[in-house]
Design an enzyme around this catalytic site. Structure first.
Site, mmCIF file in Angstrom:
data_model
loop_
_atom_site.group_PDB
_atom_site.id
_atom_site.type_symbol
_atom_site.label_atom_id
_atom_site.label_comp_id
_atom_site.label_asym_id
_atom_site.label_seq_id
_atom_site.Cartn_x
_atom_site.Cartn_y
_atom_site.Cartn_z
ATOM 1 N N ASP A 169 -0.327 5.122 0.769
ATOM 2 C CA ASP A 169 -0.651 6.069 1.830
ATOM 3 C C ASP A 169 -0.562 5.392 3.190
ATOM 4 O O ASP A 169 -1.247 4.406 3.452
ATOM 5 C CB ASP A 169 -2.060 6.628 1.634
ATOM 6 C CG ASP A 169 -2.170 7.539 0.421
ATOM 7 O OD1 ASP A 169 -1.374 8.481 0.333
ATOM 8 O OD2 ASP A 169 -3.044 7.297 -0.434
ATOM 9 N N ASP A 188 0.857 -1.172 0.000
ATOM 10 C CA ASP A 188 0.000 0.000 0.000
ATOM 11 C C ASP A 188 0.902 1.234 0.000
ATOM 12 O O ASP A 188 2.085 1.165 0.359
ATOM 13 C CB ASP A 188 -0.898 -0.020 1.239
ATOM 14 C CG ASP A 188 -1.893 1.122 1.249
ATOM 15 O OD1 ASP A 188 -2.523 1.376 0.213
ATOM 16 O OD2 ASP A 188 -2.014 1.777 2.292
#
Length: 364
Positions: free
Chosen positions: A28, A26
């Site tokens: 963010d 991922d």
């Protein structure tokens, strides 16, 4: 132990970047926050890649194109090609393309990332609900300045029966100033206005996992994320292992309350956890399930006592045979032991025991 009945973080004698062929990362809250690299991310990813691990960046944020994301990562010191970036915009574009005619018009409520992904699938992005032959509405994160009128445009089309799709339904998104509303909050606005339900492609749902596997060819992937309800649940749904890092939105209290589908395989502070093995959590008492004496990890033991989660340090035995209080040890080991005690107590549910004192002791 089956994936559905996980009651403890797993251990690994091998470093994770050697045990898995591809990291599905991922962005963010894991690699960057507010556009700036998170501490230790650049060096950790460089070391993992240098030792043969493939890196792929998997994001529910549909605003930016893979080219823009790759350029940003490269500017941060993480050399990245566009093909190493997989977005929920790509996943939802494939989902739409499988259900409408080639060349169909799709009303876009979002940013450039959605438009590029739709064109890649031979679809035509448009801006008005009044377009003749409109085949679908797609909604993705459009940034903080997305005009309110775009939600109305989506509602007009959906209320006429045009199929509705969403890149993802993350309610929040981390930023430099804190937690802000995500695409899921915008989806709720349109849901209220229409009473409809979108088809959703992003994490934690299968279309995103399928898109990732198709684009990376990963054989033994490790999902690395900061969110229980997208990254970790997505790994659970895809039946692959996961590493939760505590650099984003999830804190210790949320982790202890996690239901089985939100329980990660491994837990660590940040991306340095990819480069190490993971300590084993073991039963501390006479029983094999921790019921007699709780669970031990490193220099910490966690157990359920008097309706709450309690944490104690493992005593050190001197050469004279005297038991004394030793060094505190790694707080993450304490958290791992607490997870085992909480998850075992909760079974297939969510642990509701008070853990505030234990977490305060760990500084988490």
């Amino acid at each position: 132990m089956t994936r559905q009945s996980r009651t403890s973080p797993a251990g690994s004698e091998r470093s994770l970047h050697q045990a898995y062929d591809t990291a599905l990362l991922d962005l963010d809250g894991v690699v960057y926050a507010g556009g700036e690299a998170i501490a230790h991310a650049v060096d950790s990813l460089a070391a993992a890649r240098a030792d043969g691990m493939r890196l792929a960046y998997v994001t529910n944020n549909a605003l930016r194109t893979p080219d823009a994301v790759a350029e940003h990562l490269s500017e941060l010191g993480i050399p990245t090609e566009a093909g190493e970036v997989i977005t929920s915009a790509q996943a939802v574009a494939r989902l739409i393309a499988e259900q409408v005619e080639p060349g169909s018009k799709v009303l876009v409520i979002g940013g450039e990332g959605l438009r590029v992904a739709l064109r890649e699938r031979g679809l035509v992005p448009v801006d008005s609900a009044e377009e003749e032959g409109l085949a679908a509405v797609v909604q993705g994160y459009g940034g903080p300045d997305l005009p309110w009128g775009r939600f109305a445009e989506a509602s007009y089309a959906i209320n006429r029966g045009v199929p509705w799709y969403a890149s993802n339904t993350d309610l929040t998104i981390p930023g430099a100033r804190g937690i802000a509303p995500g695409n899921g909050a915008a989806v709720e606005v349109v849901r209220i206005a229409t009473g409809a339900e979108p088809q959703v492609a992003g994490k934690p749902l299968p279309p995103m996992h399928r898109e990732t596997v198709l684009r990376t060819g990963a054989k033994r992937p490790l999902v690395v994320g900061d969110r229980l309800d997208t990254d970790i649940e997505g790994a659970f749904n895809g039946e692959v292992d996961s590493l939760l890092v505590l650099t984003g939105v999830t804190d210790g209290a949320q982790l202890l309350r996690a239901e089985p589908k939100y329980r990660p395989t491994y837990v660590d502070r940040d991306l340095r956890g990819m480069l190490t093995g993971q300590p084993e959590v073991v039963a501390a008492g006479e029983g094999t399930d921790g019921a007699d004496g709780g669970f031990r990890c490193g220099r910490w033991t966690a157990a359920v006592l008097d309706g709450r989660l309690e944490l104690t340090r493992v005593l050190t035995v001197t050469p004279e045979g005297k038991a004394v209080d030793g060094p505190a040890g790694d707080p993450l080991d304490g958290l791992r032991a607490l997870c085992a005690a909480a998850w075992t107590h909760a079974g297939d549910g969510s642990c509701t025991l008070d853990a505030s004192k234990a977490l305060d002791e760990l500084g988490l």
